[in-house]
Scaffold this motif. Structure first.
Motif, PDB file in Angstrom:
ATOM      1  N   HIS A  21      55.199 -12.767  63.179  1.00 57.49           N
ATOM      2  CA  HIS A  21      54.251 -11.693  62.843  1.00 57.49           C
ATOM      3  C   HIS A  21      54.248 -11.412  61.352  1.00 57.49           C
ATOM      4  CE1 HIS A  21      51.764  -8.202  63.454  1.00 57.49           C
ATOM      5  NE2 HIS A  21      52.582  -7.522  62.687  1.00 57.49           N
ATOM      6  N   ARG A  57      43.421  -2.874  64.629  1.00 58.77           N
ATOM      7  CA  ARG A  57      43.589  -2.739  66.071  1.00 58.77           C
ATOM      8  C   ARG A  57      42.619  -3.656  66.827  1.00 58.77           C
ATOM      9  NH1 ARG A  57      45.976   1.067  68.843  1.00 58.77           N
ATOM     10  NH2 ARG A  57      44.165   1.342  70.208  1.00 58.77           N
ATOM     11  N   ARG A  95      51.255   8.172  56.007  1.00 59.58           N
ATOM     12  CA  ARG A  95      51.244   7.877  57.438  1.00 59.58           C
ATOM     13  C   ARG A  95      50.147   6.870  57.782  1.00 59.58           C
ATOM     14  NH1 ARG A  95      52.052  13.598  60.695  1.00 59.58           N
ATOM     15  NH2 ARG A  95      53.770  14.441  59.435  1.00 59.58           N
ATOM     16  N   ALA A  98      51.172   3.366  56.829  1.00 59.06           N
ATOM     17  CA  ALA A  98      52.174   2.854  57.771  1.00 59.06           C
ATOM     18  C   ALA A  98      51.526   2.435  59.087  1.00 59.06           C
ATOM     19  CB  ALA A  98      53.248   3.916  58.017  1.00 59.06           C
ATOM     20  N   GLU A  99      50.553   3.203  59.550  1.00 60.70           N
ATOM     21  CA  GLU A  99      49.881   2.846  60.799  1.00 60.70           C
ATOM     22  C   GLU A  99      49.093   1.552  60.640  1.00 60.70           C
ATOM     23  OE1 GLU A  99      47.602   6.271  61.856  1.00 60.70           O
ATOM     24  OE2 GLU A  99      49.338   7.406  62.569  1.00 60.70           O
ATOM     25  N   GLU A 101      49.683  -0.872  58.569  1.00 61.43           N
ATOM     26  CA  GLU A 101      50.632  -1.985  58.460  1.00 61.43           C
ATOM     27  C   GLU A 101      51.297  -2.292  59.794  1.00 61.43           C
ATOM     28  OE1 GLU A 101      52.091  -1.841  53.857  1.00 61.43           O
ATOM     29  OE2 GLU A 101      52.935  -0.347  55.216  1.00 61.43           O
ATOM     30  N   SER A 102      51.462  -1.268  60.652  1.00 60.73           N
ATOM     31  CA  SER A 102      52.093  -1.512  61.943  1.00 60.73           C
ATOM     32  C   SER A 102      51.254  -2.425  62.824  1.00 60.73           C
ATOM     33  CB  SER A 102      52.354  -0.182  62.661  1.00 60.73           C
ATOM     34  OG  SER A 102      51.154   0.385  63.185  1.00 60.73           O
ATOM     35  N   TYR A 103      49.956  -2.507  62.552  1.00 56.93           N
ATOM     36  CA  TYR A 103      49.072  -3.400  63.298  1.00 56.93           C
ATOM     37  C   TYR A 103      48.780  -4.692  62.532  1.00 56.93           C
ATOM     38  CZ  TYR A 103      48.276   0.400  66.597  1.00 56.93           C
ATOM     39  OH  TYR A 103      48.443   1.379  67.546  1.00 56.93           O
TER      40      TYR A 103
END
Length: 601
Positions: A21, A57, A95, A98-99, A101-103
């Motif tokens: 990933h 997403r 925030r 970060a969101e 990048e989390s996807y």
């Protein structure tokens, strides 16, 4: 933010899956133009990050370029954002990043300085030039763009206003009215919108004063409305605001008179941050309200007048609060994704129609199979040493290859071709097309390093084995590979669609070879690579190649001559020796032609 660039070839099999990933979004600056991202978002405020989150997403490859200069940075908090009311603006952005990048999204710190259209064949496509904070430079390529660079507020020339901006000097009653409620509020006139602003702020306080400031002259109707609501009107220019003990306490007129207030509201003049769009012909224009300039776009989807470019946030509407700007980013991201889905569907239909037109040339024993489309972060598959058939077989007879790959066991080792590892390890993962995938060793290697792969072969049995091996070795990587059955002598890959096109040991007569290899080059997007590997003519006397036909082998010079030096840069053009036992009675030394060319931007 940048990502570490671990070189995948140094990973052991055990660590490859853990890193898959991360590699999908790793970047090496010197190779960056080799990948064309699904979308680049310029501007990382609430609108831009919401667009990026929507796209990430949706499994899109998205990069956000942000200079770190949000319009609302001076404010103590963001208000009216359900569930996040009062959050500090920079914390909201932290925030949000970060969101994203989390996807799998990537955040690049810097300022987009220019955008150019680079799409081929009428398709959208862009390069984005980025100046980085350390004085460096990056070039990003994108299929589509979202621009959410926002506005710049211009305060009237009143001493002290700027220092209190976002604290007790405010502009939006829905953003800050509650925080200054029940104070004496002074509204400094800047134009006709100031009367509207004054009547709104009256909802939060019964002590409101409008300072005409020589910028507006209320007519009789306006005066009647203001007086009916108990609003005082003070004539004369405003010189400054008075501050005591870090609190705003008054408005000072040019004649020295001070009117006590506890907060000031002011309607700024706004200017669209649109310089980066000028090269695309998207110019700022006056907003109908007279508040300043914006760049026009569809009010629902954010589609601009330029195909492939969506706009979001205050850049298109100065009245948007943060939550509205975020919503416009969601809409722009969804509209952009739908545009890509439509384009990819058209390409899929064209591919099926092309196959159907070529169907008479194909063996009835090898009907086409097209798998479900893999995520766009999937890697490309490479050919697995597709040697010519044994004597008596027909070289391009699908039935022969179906029989060969339908036999028990494996024809090849499952390891990636050495030239592929050498030439591709340092490249940034993107979309790849692998011609002659065989049992999928190259495709799986690429997929585990973050490439999005379309692997093709003439034999359905080969693709079935490749698919099974990929799912067994690395299920996550297998989800990034699309397997398609094609006979390359009758199939034309879609133009300018891949960041890497690779072909290993595909044996073709000279009459077909030039046409097919040129077609592989046409499938490469600007900045991408084509890698062709074959058996060198010097190996004709080798025992290892005693079954090969001279007309099916080629040299370096023949391949290099296929690539126009105006459009291509030859990165590798050489013959390499390697040891092999695959497909032979014992170990043998063979010589491979290796040519990699990079298409100009």
């Amino acid at each position: 933010m940048t990502h570490d660039t671990t070189h995948p070839r140094t990973d052991s099999p055990e660590t490859e899956n853990a890193h898959a990933h991360a590699h999908a979004h790793a970047h090496e600056t010197e190779h960056e133009p080799a990948i064309e991202h699904d979308a680049v978002v310029i501007g990382g405020g609430a609108a831009g990050l919401s667009a990026a989150l929507t796209l990430a997403r949706a499994r899109r490859d998205v990069v956000v370029v942000d200079a770190g200069e949000p319009r609302n940075a001076p404010a103590d908090g963001v208000h009216g954002f359900l569930g996040l009311d009062g959050i500090a603006p920079l914390e909201l952005l932290r925030r949000g990043r970060a969101e994203v990048e989390s996807y799998g999204g990537v955040i690049v710190s810097g300022t987009a300085t220019d955008v150019r259209r680079t799409g081929r064949g009428g398709a959208p496509g862009f390069t984005v030039e980025v100046a980085t904070p350390d004085g460096g430079h990056r070039t990003l390529r994108a299929r589509r763009l979202v621009v959410s660079t926002g506005l710049v507020d211009a305060l009237p020339p009143v001493d002290g206003l700027a220092a209190r901006w976002g604290r007790d000097v405010v502009h939006c009653p829905y953003c800050h009215g509650w925080e200054v409620r029940d104070r004496a509020i002074g509204v400094i006139g800047t134009g006709p919108m100031s009367i509207h602003q004054t009547l709104l702020f009256r909802q939060w306080s019964d002590d409101v004063t409008l300072f005409a400031n020589d910028r507006l002259a209320p007519d009789d109707a306006d005066r009647a409305r203001l007086e009916a609501r108990g609003v005082r009107i003070v004539e004369g220019p405003v010189a400054s605001v008075r501050v005591e003990d870090d609190r705003l306490t008054g408005v000072v007129l040019a004649d020295g008179t001070t009117v006590p207030v506890g907060a000031v509201a002011v309607a700024t003049s706004v200017a669209a941050r649109s310089d980066v769009l000028v090269s695309l012909g998207l110019d700022a224009e006056p907003h109908p309200s007279g508040m300043g300039t914006i760049v026009a776009a569809d009010p629902v989807t954010g589609q601009s007048a330029e195909p492939g470019v969506w706009l979001a946030g205050n850049l298109t509407n100065p009245g948007h609060q943060v939550v509205m700007a975020a919503a416009s980013g969601v809409m722009a991201g969804a509209a952009l994704n739908m545009d890509l889905v439509s384009a990819e569907t058209r390409a899929a239909v064209e591919a099926v129609e092309t196959w159907s037109a070529d169907a008479p040339r194909r063996s009835a024993t090898a009907p086409p199979t097209i798998s479900e489309t893999a995520p766009e972060t999937a890697p490309p598959t490479s050919p697995q040493n597709q040697h010519p058939p044994r004597p008596g077989g027909e070289l391009f007879d699908a039935a022969y290859w179906e029989d060969r790959y339908g036999a028990e066991g494996w024809a090849w080792s499952g390891d990636p071709n050495a030239a592929l590892v050498d030439e591709v390890s340092a490249l940034t993962p993107g979309r790849a097309l692998d011609i002659g995938s065989g049992e999928g060793g190259d495709a799986i290697w690429l997929a585990r390093r973050g490439w999005t792969v379309t692997g093709t072969d003439i034999a359905v049995n080969a693709l079935d084995k490749a698919r099974a091996r990929a799912e067994e070795v690395d299920a996550e990587a297998a989800g990034r590979i699309t397997w398609e059955q094609h006979d390359i002598t009758g199939w034309t890959p879609p133009r300018a669609s891949y960041d890497l096109v690779t072909s290993h040991f595909m044996h073709l007569p000279a009459a077909d070879r030039d046409r097919v290899f040129r077609g592989l080059g046409e499938a490469v997007a600007s900045g991408g690579s084509v890698l062709i590997v074959g058996h060198d003519l010097s190996d004709l006397d080798s025992d290892a190649h005693r079954l090969h036909h001279p007309e099916l082998m080629f040299g370096v010079d023949e391949l290099v001559a296929l690539f126009d030096p105006v459009e291509w840069t030859i990165v590798t053009a050489e013959t390499r020796e390697r040891e092999t036992a695959a497909g032979h009675e014992g170990p043998a030394t063979v010589r491979d032609v290796v040519v990699r060319a990079v298409r100009a931007l």
